[in-house]
Design an enzyme around this catalytic site. Structure first.
Site, PDB file in Angstrom:
ATOM      1  N   THR A   1       0.865  -1.180   0.000  1.00 59.08           N
ATOM      2  CA  THR A   1       0.000   0.000   0.000  1.00 59.08           C
ATOM      3  C   THR A   1       0.897   1.224   0.000  1.00 59.08           C
ATOM      4  O   THR A   1       1.580   1.508   0.986  1.00 59.08           O
ATOM      5  CB  THR A   1      -0.919   0.017   1.230  1.00 59.08           C
ATOM      6  OG1 THR A   1      -1.765  -1.149   1.196  1.00 59.08           O
ATOM      7  CG2 THR A   1      -1.791   1.270   1.241  1.00 59.08           C
TER       8      THR A   1
ATOM      9  N   LYS B   1      -7.565   0.945  -2.705  1.00 57.09           N
ATOM     10  CA  LYS B   1      -7.128   0.570  -1.360  1.00 57.09           C
ATOM     11  C   LYS B   1      -7.351   1.724  -0.382  1.00 57.09           C
ATOM     12  O   LYS B   1      -7.705   1.499   0.793  1.00 57.09           O
ATOM     13  CB  LYS B   1      -5.647   0.178  -1.376  1.00 57.09           C
ATOM     14  CG  LYS B   1      -5.081  -0.214   0.007  1.00 57.09           C
ATOM     15  CD  LYS B   1      -5.809  -1.402   0.623  1.00 57.09           C
ATOM     16  CE  LYS B   1      -5.308  -1.738   2.026  1.00 57.09           C
ATOM     17  NZ  LYS B   1      -3.981  -2.340   2.050  1.00 57.09           N
TER      18      LYS B   1
END
Length: 289
Positions: free
Chosen positions: A97, A172
């Site tokens: 991420t 995300k």
């Protein structure tokens, strides 16, 4: 079956690489702490390499799952980075991420060398990684995604292309924004129940069957009620992710008032010494206020 390099053997990467090997792929791993790579290779009958470049040499796919933007740049670029070892036509799949900016920057560098790039951040936690039940949200051109998806399937419950490079990271961020507000709401609900003298387990048994139910409620309420947080997704990492969300929101003109507030609550948890606690530790903050 493909020749795969996996870079980064944390709580997520270690089992993910194992699923690839179990699926029949030829996996070579790299980890900054070499002992962990050696342990993985011994456990899974795979191979390990001393640098990202060595791991990536001859690989059809290179998977990365590291900590942050700087970590990702480090394993991808430079004389010992993965790009230096990858051949034209190979594909890098990034499960970290990170910001959409570093994703697009690295994808451009990869394209210059004829390397495909898919940003593919994951959700599902350590249990999802261990059980091969991760949600994978991807960005990249359709042809590159179509080649990578069958490999990703080794540890995915669902894998979807969300758009061009960077779209996976934006998705995300949506995931983390939703979780932040939800965990705070769950924490307040359990805190309110306990302050009222109710049995928290019984409360959850009832309300989890209705509109209030969630993955967080089902999977985290027991440890929350027991005041146990030495597990799961760390507050430090959540704050890293929320910083990406808030920075991006400023760039695109989106308003995230609840996310900004919960980010500060997590800052309080860090001050309590809970940087490595699970994100559900927001309840502990309420008890100690």
């Amino acid at each position: 079956m493909a020749k795969v390099a996996f870079l980064g053997l944390g709580v997520m990467g270690y089992p993910m690489a194992g699923h690839l090997q179990a699926a029949g792929h030829d996996v070579t791993v790299y980890n900054r702490t070499a002992a962990k790579a050696e342990a993985w290779a011994k456990e899974h009958a795979g191979s390990h390499a001393a640098t990202p470049r060595e791991a990536a040499q001859g690989a059809d796919f290179v998977m990365t799952c590291v900590g942050n933007d700087d970590d990702l740049r480090s394993v991808c670029t430079g004389k010992d980075g993965a790009f230096a070892g990858m051949e034209e036509g190979a594909i890098l799949v990034d499960h970290t991420t990170v910001s959409a900016k570093v994703t697009r920057d690295l994808a451009a560098i990869a394209a210059g060398g004829g390397i495909g790039y898919v940003d593919a951040p994951i959700s599902g936690g350590q249990a999802g990684a261990e059980n091969g039940q991760l949600s994978v949200m991807c960005g990249g051109d359709q042809a590159t995604y179509d080649k990578a998806a069958p490999v990703i399937d080794a540890y995915a419950k669902i894998c979807r292309r969300m758009g061009d490079v960077g779209a996976g990271q934006i998705t995300k961020m949506c995931n983390q924004i939703a979780i932040a507000g939800l965990v705070q709401g769950l924490s307040e609900s359990l805190h309110f129940a306990q302050a009222s003298g109710l049995d928290g387990e019984k409360v959850v048994e009832v309300i989890s069957q209705g509109a209030a139910g969630s993955w967080q409620m089902v999977n985290r309420h027991k440890t929350m009620l027991a005041d146990e947080y030495e597990h799961g997704f760390a507050v430090d990492w959540m704050r890293k992710d929320l910083n990406i969300c808030l920075t991006t929101a400023d760039e695109i003109g989106a308003s995230l008032p609840v996310t900004a507030l919960v980010d500060q609550f997590y800052k309080d948890v860090q001050k309590m010494g809970g940087g490595r606690w699970d994100t559900s530790s927001l309840l502990k903050r309420l008890k100690d206020v």
